[in-house]
Write an enzyme that holds these catalytic residues in place. Structure first.
Site, mmCIF file in Angstrom:
data_model
loop_
_atom_site.group_PDB
_atom_site.id
_atom_site.type_symbol
_atom_site.label_atom_id
_atom_site.label_comp_id
_atom_site.label_asym_id
_atom_site.label_seq_id
_atom_site.Cartn_x
_atom_site.Cartn_y
_atom_site.Cartn_z
ATOM 1 C CG HIS A 159 -1.696 -1.261 1.391
ATOM 2 N ND1 HIS A 159 -1.187 -2.419 1.961
ATOM 3 C CD2 HIS A 159 -2.985 -1.549 1.045
ATOM 4 C CE1 HIS A 159 -2.134 -3.352 1.983
ATOM 5 N NE2 HIS A 159 -3.225 -2.861 1.437
ATOM 6 C CG HIS A 171 -9.937 -2.227 6.846
ATOM 7 N ND1 HIS A 171 -8.611 -2.634 6.863
ATOM 8 C CD2 HIS A 171 -10.448 -2.679 5.665
ATOM 9 C CE1 HIS A 171 -8.347 -3.305 5.756
ATOM 10 N NE2 HIS A 171 -9.433 -3.338 5.012
ATOM 11 C CG ASP A 242 -7.196 0.437 0.408
ATOM 12 O OD1 ASP A 242 -7.997 -0.451 0.053
ATOM 13 O OD2 ASP A 242 -6.386 0.272 1.346
#
EC number: 3.2.1.52
Length: 334
Positions: A159, A171, A242
């Site tokens: 990432h 998240h 993302d």
């Protein structure tokens, strides 16, 4: 790029697929029942949108969406942690096996390999990272991506510019990394730089705030995506946001605002998961936008190549030998 609620298309999802701003589908475990079911689902999607990119997170270890009928792959950390240099051969085999089995059910690509350097503090990354040094991450990720390409699948590094240095799970929160750019360039960015030089096809930025470098997380930052990734690192592949429904993306506003900010920053494709209302909101916000020629070209390179008939794959000696090698590797790692 949006997801589905279950293993079959709903009426709303068919409508989403036919929207001109819809460009991709991301699959999860809830969408999978068997290889035959997945082949039927992909066929239905292609009948509506032949050009639709179909993707999945299928790294191995705890992030492997399809299980029954697929080879269980080890976590990325196992390749070098257990087997040393011999692990590079296993990583390439696993990359090929993952890609070949996914291509055989019609999936274009997996969001892999993970290029994060593990710092021992991120539980959401943890054993998803290949190693704790950039050199080892680069070597193992290179091997894994080489295997993917042999099976006709493009690779997506994630990432960017590195999620391994923060404890928070993006998240759930927006993690903050307080390191300077020079520190990231000397460590976390090295695997990205190395694979970019070897024509990495895609990159996914992290929902992490690098507060001493820029006021915005990379998905929404022209500095990160244009100045650093495109200009300084000479990346010419596709940039995938993302998941825009993650808590780490909320800093950019509501769903429509997140989508527009990510596009303005330089993302080629927006990813939104687990929230059908977010998909509807973003598609509405993009009603009158068209993809740039550059984005269209970069995303076209993500299409799977060399479609493999599943029965022929399972009958091949290459597949049987690869499965045996991974099973033996899994046994030795226990």
């Amino acid at each position: 790029m949006f997801d589905l609620v279950g293993p079959r298309l709903s009426a709303d999802e068919r409508e989403f697929l036919c929207h001109p701003a819809a460009g991709g589908l991301i699959l999860f475990s809830r969408n999978y029942a068997s290889p035959d079911q997945m082949l039927a689902l992909v066929s239905e999607v292609r009948s509506l949108r032949p050009d639709m990119l179909i993707a999945v997170d299928h790294e191995g270890g705890r992030v492997q969406r399809f299980r029954e009928g697929f080879t269980r792959l080890p976590p990325a950390s196992a390749y070098l942690e257990v087997a040393g240099e011999a692990g590079l051969a296993a990583a390439e085999t696993a990359g090929w096996l993952m890609a070949a089995e996914l291509r055989a059910v019609g999936v274009d690509f997996s969001f892999a390999p993970v290029l994060d350097v593990d710092s021992g503090i991120s539980t959401v990354i943890g054993d998803r990272a290949f190693a704790r040094t950039p050199e080892e991450v680069t070597a193992a990720a290179r091997a894994f991506a080489t295997g993917m390409r042999r099976a006709g699948m493009a690779a997506v590094g994630k990432h960017f510019p590195g999620h391994g240095g923060v404890a928070g799970d993006s998240h759930l929160v927006l993690p903050e990394d307080r390191r300077e750019l020079e520190e990231l360039l000397a460590r976390d960015l090295l695997p990205f730089s190395a694979l970019i030089r070897e024509n990495l096809e895609g990159i996914m930025p992290a929902h992490v705030l690098y507060s001493r470098i820029d006021a915005r997380p990379p998905c929404f930052s022209p500095f990160w995506l244009q100045t650093i990734l495109r200009e300084r690192m000479n990346f010419d592949g596709a940039i995938f946001s993302d998941d825009l429904s993650m808590a780490g993306a909320a800093v950019a506003g509501d769903y429509a605002a997140r989508a527009l900010a990510a596009l303005e920053a330089g993302c080629d494709m927006l990813v939104v998961c687990n929230t059908p209302e977010a998909t509807a909101s973003i598609l509405e916000a993009l009603e009158n936008r068209t993809a740039s020629p550059g984005s269209t070209r970069r995303l076209a390179a993500m299409c799977g190549r060399s479609r493999i008939d599943r029965d022929a794959l399972l009958a091949s000696s290459e597949w049987r030998n690869a499965v045996d090698r991974i099973h033996s590797f899994n046994d030795s790692a226990q």
